[in-house]
Every structure is written in C-alpha cells, then in structure tokens.
Design a protein around this motif. Structure first.
Motif, PDB file in Angstrom:
ATOM      1  N   THR A   1      13.967 -12.081  -7.880  1.00 24.38           N
ATOM      2  CA  THR A   1      13.387 -10.791  -8.256  1.00 24.38           C
ATOM      3  C   THR A   1      12.304 -10.429  -7.248  1.00 24.38           C
ATOM      4  O   THR A   1      11.390 -11.228  -7.003  1.00 24.38           O
ATOM      5  N   VAL A   2      12.415  -9.248  -6.658  1.00 30.23           N
ATOM      6  CA  VAL A   2      11.447  -8.787  -5.665  1.00 30.23           C
ATOM      7  C   VAL A   2      10.818  -7.489  -6.166  1.00 30.23           C
ATOM      8  O   VAL A   2      11.527  -6.567  -6.589  1.00 30.23           O
ATOM      9  N   ARG A   3       9.495  -7.439  -6.117  1.00 32.37           N
ATOM     10  CA  ARG A   3       8.764  -6.231  -6.511  1.00 32.37           C
ATOM     11  C   ARG A   3       8.029  -5.703  -5.281  1.00 32.37           C
ATOM     12  O   ARG A   3       7.104  -6.354  -4.781  1.00 32.37           O
ATOM     13  N   MET A   4       8.433  -4.562  -4.805  1.00 32.11           N
ATOM     14  CA  MET A   4       7.822  -3.962  -3.620  1.00 32.11           C
ATOM     15  C   MET A   4       6.673  -3.061  -4.074  1.00 32.11           C
ATOM     16  O   MET A   4       6.897  -1.950  -4.562  1.00 32.11           O
ATOM     17  N   ARG A   5       5.464  -3.551  -3.932  1.00 31.19           N
ATOM     18  CA  ARG A   5       4.288  -2.837  -4.422  1.00 31.19           C
ATOM     19  C   ARG A   5       3.958  -1.630  -3.553  1.00 31.19           C
ATOM     20  O   ARG A   5       3.465  -0.611  -4.051  1.00 31.19           O
ATOM     21  N   ARG A   6       4.185  -1.762  -2.260  1.00 32.12           N
ATOM     22  CA  ARG A   6       3.977  -0.650  -1.324  1.00 32.12           C
ATOM     23  C   ARG A   6       4.766  -0.960  -0.067  1.00 32.12           C
ATOM     24  O   ARG A   6       5.191  -2.102   0.146  1.00 32.12           O
ATOM     25  N   PRO A   7       5.027   0.025   0.782  1.00 36.32           N
ATOM     26  CA  PRO A   7       5.812  -0.244   1.997  1.00 36.32           C
ATOM     27  C   PRO A   7       5.153  -1.312   2.867  1.00 36.32           C
ATOM     28  O   PRO A   7       3.927  -1.346   3.018  1.00 36.32           O
ATOM     29  N   THR A   8       5.961  -2.186   3.420  1.00 36.21           N
ATOM     30  CA  THR A   8       5.477  -3.209   4.347  1.00 36.21           C
ATOM     31  C   THR A   8       5.483  -2.620   5.751  1.00 36.21           C
ATOM     32  O   THR A   8       6.537  -2.266   6.274  1.00 36.21           O
ATOM     33  N   PRO A   9       4.323  -2.497   6.390  1.00 37.77           N
ATOM     34  CA  PRO A   9       4.277  -1.845   7.700  1.00 37.77           C
ATOM     35  C   PRO A   9       4.829  -2.726   8.809  1.00 37.77           C
ATOM     36  O   PRO A   9       4.813  -3.963   8.718  1.00 37.77           O
ATOM     37  N   LEU A  10       5.308  -2.068   9.862  1.00 41.51           N
ATOM     38  CA  LEU A  10       5.789  -2.766  11.046  1.00 41.51           C
ATOM     39  C   LEU A  10       4.640  -3.034  12.010  1.00 41.51           C
ATOM     40  O   LEU A  10       3.601  -2.371  11.975  1.00 41.51           O
ATOM     41  N   ASN A  11       4.855  -4.037  12.881  1.00 37.04           N
ATOM     42  CA  ASN A  11       3.974  -4.319  14.022  1.00 37.04           C
ATOM     43  C   ASN A  11       2.554  -4.707  13.623  1.00 37.04           C
ATOM     44  O   ASN A  11       1.613  -4.530  14.396  1.00 37.04           O
ATOM     45  N   VAL A  12       2.402  -5.238  12.409  1.00 40.68           N
ATOM     46  CA  VAL A  12       1.138  -5.848  11.993  1.00 40.68           C
ATOM     47  C   VAL A  12       1.476  -7.181  11.338  1.00 40.68           C
ATOM     48  O   VAL A  12       2.607  -7.402  10.908  1.00 40.68           O
ATOM     49  N   ARG A  13       0.501  -8.057  11.240  1.00 40.47           N
ATOM     50  CA  ARG A  13       0.736  -9.367  10.640  1.00 40.47           C
ATOM     51  C   ARG A  13       0.880  -9.247   9.125  1.00 40.47           C
ATOM     52  O   ARG A  13       0.041  -8.632   8.453  1.00 40.47           O
TER      53      ARG A  13
END
Length: 236
Positions: free
Chosen positions: A183-195
């Motif tokens: 089960t995956v809950r995406m709380r907010r978009p995961t940004p690119l090109n950052v750690r």
C-alpha cells in the motif's frame, strides 16, 4: 468474499509456492560485500554508471533532427551500440552458473542485480540502500528520465522504490517472504533532481506474516508513505 483475519488483525492469505533454495534468501542471495577498489566488480559498477549516463542521454535526446549529418551520427551510434552489445553478450554470464538465484557469489546477489537498486544493473533506479540498526535507510536523486507529472517522479517509481526498500527491511525480522500486499500513500508529488530520503522498519511479525512500513521525505517533509505485508514460505 473477504479474507479471514488473524487475532493480530493481519489478513490471512492463500498459500504461496516456494521458490527454489529460499532458505538462503536472508544470506548470500540478498546481502553483498563492498566491491574492492580495482576489482572486476568495481569496474563493472563503473560500466553501469556510464551505461546509465547513456540511457539518460538517449531518453532525453531531441528526435527533431533536420540535418542529414545529424541523422548520420545517430545511425553511426546505433551501429556502435549494436557492436558493443554483441561484445558484452559474448562475455561470461551468470546464467552459465545454473540460474541467477543459485549462481552464488556477490555478483549474483539480489542487492547487485535488483532492477530497482542493483549496483550491477543499468536498469536500476538511483536508489541507494543500507542498514542503520533496526532501520533500513535509502536515498535517491531522481532525474528527468523518471518524470511522470511535469517536474515530478512517476508514481510507478514511487511504488517500486518502496517495494525494494520494504523488501530489504523485512530481513530485520529474521525471515523473508513474498510481497502479499503493498500500500502506497502519495502525500504530495515527489520532486525531481533533489535528494529524497527513505527509511523503513519492521512493525509486526505474526507467524509467516511480516508487516513493514516506510516513508519518503524531502527536506524533512513527508512526500509518500508505504506499508507492505510479506508472507514467508513454509519451511520444507
């Protein structure tokens, strides 16, 4: 019809087939030693890094080529890569040892070959895993080749990273099994090109059932969470 539930609240699952030699999963099949500097495996890691650079460059290559000379360059690159692929295919393969799961040695371990975090797999994402006491940690910098929504990580890679992270973390229970429910809950978009930092831990063990949870953060802010129910095969 709903699945039966144990006293711990963990749903019962149907029987799963045992993979060959599963008893060694928590040993050499998963864990791996560091490649000694200058060793063949360290050089293979260099090869993987350069191959990933090539994959990224090809993924972002502008196909709107108008000049004949540019098309000639692309055709030449195709020939060069075809020749290189032929050379690599002619080298010794782990398959020659009797199957990848039973090949043995550091080169054949899951941590080396994983399609998500394997250091010897050019398909693998930029996910770096390690054990920190009771926790399993990881980090990644996802580049433009992994884009889903504009400027953000594709949701499939969000889930895939958790699957590998949680699969590795379950070993802290002393057992290992198949993914039964992720089960995956995406709380907010995961940004690119950052750690992006990850951590996971075992929450509960109920017989053959292992429950593990994890989170992903960017600068301390949770961007996604996940939990997975693993089911260990019965002992032979």
């Amino acid at each position: 019809m709903m699945a039966a539930t144990s006293a711990s609240g963990v749903p019962d699952l149907p029987e799963l087939p045992e993979p060959p030699d599963w008893s060694v999963v928590t040993g050499n099949v998963w864990m791996v030693s560091e490649a000694p500097p200058g060793s063949a495996r360290a050089i293979k890691h260099d090869l993987v890094r350069e191959t990933k650079r090539l994959i990224e460059a090809i993924a972002l290559l502008d196909p709107e080529i108008d000049r004949d000379s540019d098309r000639d360059v692309l055709s030449e690159l195709v020939d060069n890569i075809r020749t290189l692929a032929d050379r690599v295919e002619g080298l010794p393969s782990l398959r020659a040892r009797g199957g990848l799961a039973s090949a043995g040695g550091d080169d054949a371990t899951w941590m080396e070959r994983s399609g998500i975090s394997g250091r010897s797999n050019p398909l693998a994402s930029p996910l770096h895993l390690w054990v920190d006491g009771p926790l399993t940690r990881a980090w990644a910098v996802w580049t433009d080749a992994y884009e889903g929504p504009p400027g953000c990580l594709h949701g499939g890679f969000v889930a895939a990273a958790f699957d590998d992270l949680l699969g590795f973390a379950q070993m802290a229970s002393g057992r290992a099994g198949y993914s039964g429910r992720l089960t995956v809950r995406m709380r907010r978009p995961t940004p690119l090109n950052v750690r992006v930092d990850y951590q996971a831990a075992v929450d509960a063990v109920d017989g053959r059932k292992i429950v593990v949870s994890a989170k992903a953060t960017v600068d301390g802010t949770v961007v996604a969470e996940a939990d997975c129910l693993f089911v260990a095969p019965r002992h032979r």
